[in-house]
Design a protein around this motif. Structure first.
Motif, PDB file in Angstrom:
ATOM      1  N   ASN A 128      -8.745   8.445   0.963  1.00 13.67           N
ATOM      2  CA  ASN A 128      -9.534   9.588   0.490  1.00 13.67           C
ATOM      3  C   ASN A 128      -9.478  10.767   1.438  1.00 13.67           C
ATOM      4  O   ASN A 128      -9.655  11.902   1.036  1.00 13.67           O
ATOM      5  CB  ASN A 128     -10.994   9.166   0.293  1.00 13.67           C
ATOM      6  CG  ASN A 128     -11.160   8.436  -1.014  1.00 13.67           C
ATOM      7  OD1 ASN A 128     -10.399   8.653  -1.941  1.00 13.67           O
ATOM      8  ND2 ASN A 128     -12.148   7.562  -1.087  1.00 13.67           N
ATOM      9  N   MET A 129      -9.230  10.474   2.727  1.00 14.19           N
ATOM     10  CA  MET A 129      -9.165  11.556   3.696  1.00 14.19           C
ATOM     11  C   MET A 129      -7.994  12.478   3.351  1.00 14.19           C
ATOM     12  O   MET A 129      -8.060  13.681   3.524  1.00 14.19           O
ATOM     13  CB  MET A 129      -8.980  10.990   5.092  1.00 14.19           C
ATOM     14  CG  MET A 129      -9.195  11.985   6.183  1.00 14.19           C
ATOM     15  SD  MET A 129      -9.077  11.202   7.779  1.00 14.19           S
ATOM     16  CE  MET A 129      -7.328  11.263   8.043  1.00 14.19           C
ATOM     17  N   LEU A 152       0.831  -1.203   0.000  1.00 18.60           N
ATOM     18  CA  LEU A 152       0.000   0.000   0.000  1.00 18.60           C
ATOM     19  C   LEU A 152       0.864   1.252   0.000  1.00 18.60           C
ATOM     20  O   LEU A 152       0.618   2.197  -0.737  1.00 18.60           O
ATOM     21  CB  LEU A 152      -0.906   0.013   1.232  1.00 18.60           C
ATOM     22  CG  LEU A 152      -2.117  -0.891   1.196  1.00 18.60           C
ATOM     23  CD1 LEU A 152      -2.773  -0.934   2.548  1.00 18.60           C
ATOM     24  CD2 LEU A 152      -3.105  -0.386   0.159  1.00 18.60           C
ATOM     25  N   ILE A 206      -1.246   1.175   7.370  1.00 16.11           N
ATOM     26  CA  ILE A 206      -2.278   0.523   6.543  1.00 16.11           C
ATOM     27  C   ILE A 206      -3.537   1.371   6.519  1.00 16.11           C
ATOM     28  O   ILE A 206      -4.157   1.590   5.478  1.00 16.11           O
ATOM     29  CB  ILE A 206      -2.596  -0.895   7.079  1.00 16.11           C
ATOM     30  CG1 ILE A 206      -1.377  -1.794   6.964  1.00 16.11           C
ATOM     31  CG2 ILE A 206      -3.765  -1.506   6.324  1.00 16.11           C
ATOM     32  CD1 ILE A 206      -1.594  -3.185   7.488  1.00 16.11           C
ATOM     33  N   LEU A 207      -3.889   1.915   7.690  1.00 16.24           N
ATOM     34  CA  LEU A 207      -5.111   2.707   7.801  1.00 16.24           C
ATOM     35  C   LEU A 207      -5.035   3.947   6.923  1.00 16.24           C
ATOM     36  O   LEU A 207      -5.936   4.232   6.128  1.00 16.24           O
ATOM     37  CB  LEU A 207      -5.307   3.109   9.266  1.00 16.24           C
ATOM     38  CG  LEU A 207      -6.668   3.673   9.626  1.00 16.24           C
ATOM     39  CD1 LEU A 207      -7.725   2.603   9.486  1.00 16.24           C
ATOM     40  CD2 LEU A 207      -6.653   4.193  11.050  1.00 16.24           C
ATOM     41  N   MET A 233      -8.832  13.885  -0.738  1.00 17.58           N
ATOM     42  CA  MET A 233      -9.908  14.862  -0.988  1.00 17.58           C
ATOM     43  C   MET A 233      -9.452  16.307  -0.770  1.00 17.58           C
ATOM     44  O   MET A 233      -9.656  17.139  -1.654  1.00 17.58           O
ATOM     45  CB  MET A 233     -11.128  14.534  -0.135  1.00 17.58           C
ATOM     46  CG  MET A 233     -11.996  13.434  -0.722  1.00 17.58           C
ATOM     47  SD  MET A 233     -13.280  13.008   0.471  1.00 17.58           S
ATOM     48  CE  MET A 233     -14.151  11.726  -0.396  1.00 17.58           C
ATOM     49  N   GLY A 293      -4.118   3.028   3.098  1.00 17.82           N
ATOM     50  CA  GLY A 293      -5.090   2.138   2.452  1.00 17.82           C
ATOM     51  C   GLY A 293      -6.508   2.608   2.618  1.00 17.82           C
ATOM     52  O   GLY A 293      -7.156   3.059   1.679  1.00 17.82           O
ATOM     53  N   ALA A 294      -7.010   2.552   3.856  1.00 19.77           N
ATOM     54  CA  ALA A 294      -8.438   2.746   4.064  1.00 19.77           C
ATOM     55  C   ALA A 294      -8.832   4.216   4.084  1.00 19.77           C
ATOM     56  O   ALA A 294      -9.892   4.584   3.599  1.00 19.77           O
ATOM     57  CB  ALA A 294      -8.863   2.057   5.361  1.00 19.77           C
ATOM     58  N   LEU A 295      -7.990   5.073   4.671  1.00 21.73           N
ATOM     59  CA  LEU A 295      -8.344   6.485   4.777  1.00 21.73           C
ATOM     60  C   LEU A 295      -7.683   7.315   3.688  1.00 21.73           C
ATOM     61  O   LEU A 295      -7.487   8.508   3.835  1.00 21.73           O
ATOM     62  CB  LEU A 295      -7.957   7.024   6.165  1.00 21.73           C
ATOM     63  CG  LEU A 295      -8.839   6.557   7.313  1.00 21.73           C
ATOM     64  CD1 LEU A 295      -8.287   7.014   8.637  1.00 21.73           C
ATOM     65  CD2 LEU A 295     -10.257   7.064   7.149  1.00 21.73           C
TER      66      LEU A 295
END
Lengths: 322, 365
Positions: free
Chosen positions: B346-347, B293, B338-339, B350, B342-344
């Motif tokens: 877009n935070m 990632l 990872i958070l 954006m 990977g997951a955030l």
């Protein structure tokens, strides 16, 4: 195998199935709303630690339970933030949550208690004690039904009864309430729900939070009822077995009960190889029993024995307009 | 056209994610009553301040290079291979069989054979989930998770019941013969007159891992197959329309991915432990996810990310040794990486998109 051994075996089946059942129903709420959750394991672990830690510090297991639920719900919120608000990858978020819980619990445990990543042993009011149901003593002598009632049904902690009561409750919420209908709809076709003027985001957050509450109870059960205190990595893959059970049950509450009881039985048999040998006459390796839930899930997923089809919108973030 | 320019996409987004993860980790260190700056200093001297530290950093990095490449090849095909852990376990079994069953005359031939065996075993373990995904539509994430647990059970069975030397209580194989001992960086750098720590486990596998990076880059960006894998990952309908077979690409991408994860075993099993133990992989399969990632699934990015995680692992071990910060701090950092990457994602992206959009409007006006 005599009758008493069978009762003992089923008794430990119930004990081992309880955390699986709670976590499985937790996953059911989340995934039925279209949010995949492979972070069940992490949420259970975090709840197990905070329940045991707060119970050890305050001496009250009920405060511990609340702390566990709060910890699990905050991880749920994080999952919601990543997968609902920021439309991130739900699977990656779940992986991150599992690691976050695995790391933070040991880190905080070491900071608070200096016992190498564990909490002090809980005693007295710090644990959920077994409850003796009414007349259990008196009825114990009745043939057949007596032992079943007094040994198997009576004598569990309150969380076990809560877990079993959650099954009909989940069924009722999902299939007999407006909220449940919308929840299922949002997992299948969020655009339709949105068109009807119902907030997809709110519904999904609600589902994720319910998932947090149930995982919290599951974790609290591990450290305050099944065992007396938290040890590092004590969830030991149960979150993933619960996930397997959820697929095995094809995302339905009653089948979740049967699946987790079956997987609980495998767990109970793992410690009693003598019983299996006596019943079927073959020595079964413990490792095979341990791996059986996973193997069965792969077979079910492969669709050779009744195909498991997940909620249609599962795993995809909802974008209102393009 | 993308709002965020390529350089920002490749450098800025991962960098900001990394800084966020670092800041949160610093807060965690503060919260447990330690000094984050002192901790970073200790990590740097411990992991990079001596050839001993470098030896461990590079040893860990070698593991993460293989698993990171494994995850990124699957990512390119739009598949999330979370089963690197299990594939690396099976790869270890392949290495152990290769090293124990045949009396090799020289380590070079043994290394070749062990690499092939590790790759084959890893690929075989990825083959079933890949087949089920391609043919039966079972979700690859779930099946690879299940296969991690099944791999652990298989390895446990094999080590306890089949490969344990008689009289030994340890669930582990016998030691590999002396002939298959791989040269460490101490031996290799000694040839050109550079002093390198004798005790550190970094070995010739590190060079193979770099070679693997180059080969993956060639495969992904310089061959037809790589092009097909990437187009399948970008858009399945488009790839299908272009005559690319989804079944073939899913299988091939997962087999390559599994083989890469399995090949990690030549580093940790053959290069370091020189026998197969139960927890040989030590979570490296999962760290591959963070590495892929962060490296944006590009071999060069994976290389940098693997070195960073190697540094974190060795630095974390030093922290645990000299302060009251447990090793699990690294797991937290890994989770945050990872958070955020990977997951955030877009935070971070954006607000950046908004800034670049504003800049462009101002330029156009």
């Amino acid at each position: 195998m005599d009758f008493l051994t069978l009762i003992q075996l089923l008794d430990s089946t119930v004990r081992l199935a309880t955390p699986l059942l709670l976590a499985c129903l937790a996953g059911l709420f989340s995934e039925r709303a279209g949010i995949f959750d492979i972070g069940l394991e992490g949420k259970m672990l975090a709840a197990a630690f905070f329940s045991a830690a707060i119970a050890a510090l305050t001496g009250s297991v009920w405060l511990g339970l609340l702390a566990g639920i709060a910890a699990s719900m905050s991880l749920s919120l994080l999952h919601g933030l990543a997968s609902i608000t920021f439309r991130g990858n739900q699977l990656i978020s779940g992986v991150a949550i599992n690691f976050l819980a695995a790391g933070l619990t040991v880190l905080i445990a070491q900071d608070w208690f200096q016992q190498g990543g564990r909490t002090p042993s809980l005693m007295g009011g710090g644990r959920f004690e077994p409850i003796t149901l009414p007349f259990a003593e008196a009825l114990a002598q009745v043939p057949l039904l007596g032992p079943i009632y007094s040994e198997l049904i009576s004598g569990h902690s309150i969380l076990v009864y809560i877990a079993f009561a959650t099954v009909p409750l989940t069924w009722w919420v999902l299939y007999r309430t407006r909220f449940g209908l919308r929840l299922r709809a949002v997992g299948e076709n969020p655009a339709a729900v949105d068109t009807a003027g119902v907030s997809v985001v709110a519904l999904r957050y609600a589902a994720v939070l319910i998932c947090g509450v149930l995982c919290g109870i599951a974790g609290a059960y591990l450290s305050t009822a099944l065992q007396a205190g938290f040890v590092k990595d004590m969830s030991a893959g149960r979150g993933f077995i619960a996930l397997a059970a959820l697929i095995f049950a094809k995302w339905r509450p009653w089948y979740a009960l049967y699946a987790t009881l079956l997987f609980g039985l495998f767990g109970a048999l793992e410690t009693r190889p003598d019983v299996i040998e006596a019943v079927i006459g073959i020595r079964v390796q413990g490792q095979l029993l341990g791996a059986l839930p996973y193997i069965m899930t792969v077979i079910i997923l492969a669709g050779f024995v009744g195909k498991a089809i997940p909620p249609r919108a599962g795993g995809t973030p909802y974008v209102k307009e393009r | 056209m993308d709002v965020v320019p390529k350089w920002a996409e490749v450098i800025l987004v991962p960098l900001i994610s990394l800084i966020l993860a670092a800041l949160l980790s610093a807060l965690v260190i503060l919260a447990i009553g330690e000094d984050p700056i002192a901790a970073v200093n200790l990590m740097i001297t411990g992991a990079l301040g001596s050839t001993y530290g470098w030896g461990y950093t590079l040893y860990y990095a070698t593991n993460f290079l293989f698993t990171g490449l494994a995850v990124s090849v699957a990512f390119h095909a739009g598949l999330f291979n979370i089963g690197g852990e299990g594939q690396a376990m099976l790869g270890g079994l392949g290495v152990a069989l290769a090293c124990l069953l045949i009396p090799w005359p020289h380590w070079t031939i043994a290394l070749l054979a062990a690499t092939v065996m590790a790759g084959l075993f890893g690929a075989a373990w990825a083959a079933i989930p890949a087949f089920l995904q391609a043919k039966r539509g079972s979700h690859i994430v779930i099946t690879t998770i299940m296969f991690n647990f099944i791999a652990a059970a298989v390895l446990n069975y094999v080590l306890v019941n089949l490969m344990r030397p008689a009289g030994s209580m340890d669930p582990a194989t016998a030691r590999f013969p002396e002939a298959v001992h791989l040269p460490t960086l101490h031996d290799i750098l000694g040839l050109v007159g550079i002093e390198f720590s004798r005790a550190a486990p970094a070995n010739v596998t590190f060079l193979i891992a770099i070679l693997a990076c180059v080969l993956v880059w060639l495969l992904m960006w310089r061959t037809w197959l790589g092009y097909e894998i990437r187009s399948y990952g970008k858009s399945e309908p488009a790839a299908r329309y272009a005559g690319i077979s989804p079944v073939a690409i899913t299988m091939i991408a997962m087999l390559i991915s599994g083989a890469l994860a399995g090949m990690m075993a030549i580093n940790n099993v053959m290069g370091e432990a020189e026998r197969l133990v139960l927890n040989a992989v030590e979570g490296a399969g999962f760290i591959g996810i963070a590495v892929a990632l962060m490296g944006r699934s590009h071999p060069f990015g994976v290389f940098l990310a693997a070195i960073l995680f190697g540094f974190l692992y060795q630095g974390g071990a030093e922290l645990a040794l000299w302060t009251s910060i447990p090793r699990e701090l690294i797991v937290v950092i890994q989770a945050l990486v990872i958070l955020f990457t990977g997951a955030l994602d877009n935070m971070v992206r954006m607000p950046l998109e908004r800034i670049f959009l504003m800049l462009r409007r101002r330029r156009d006006a």
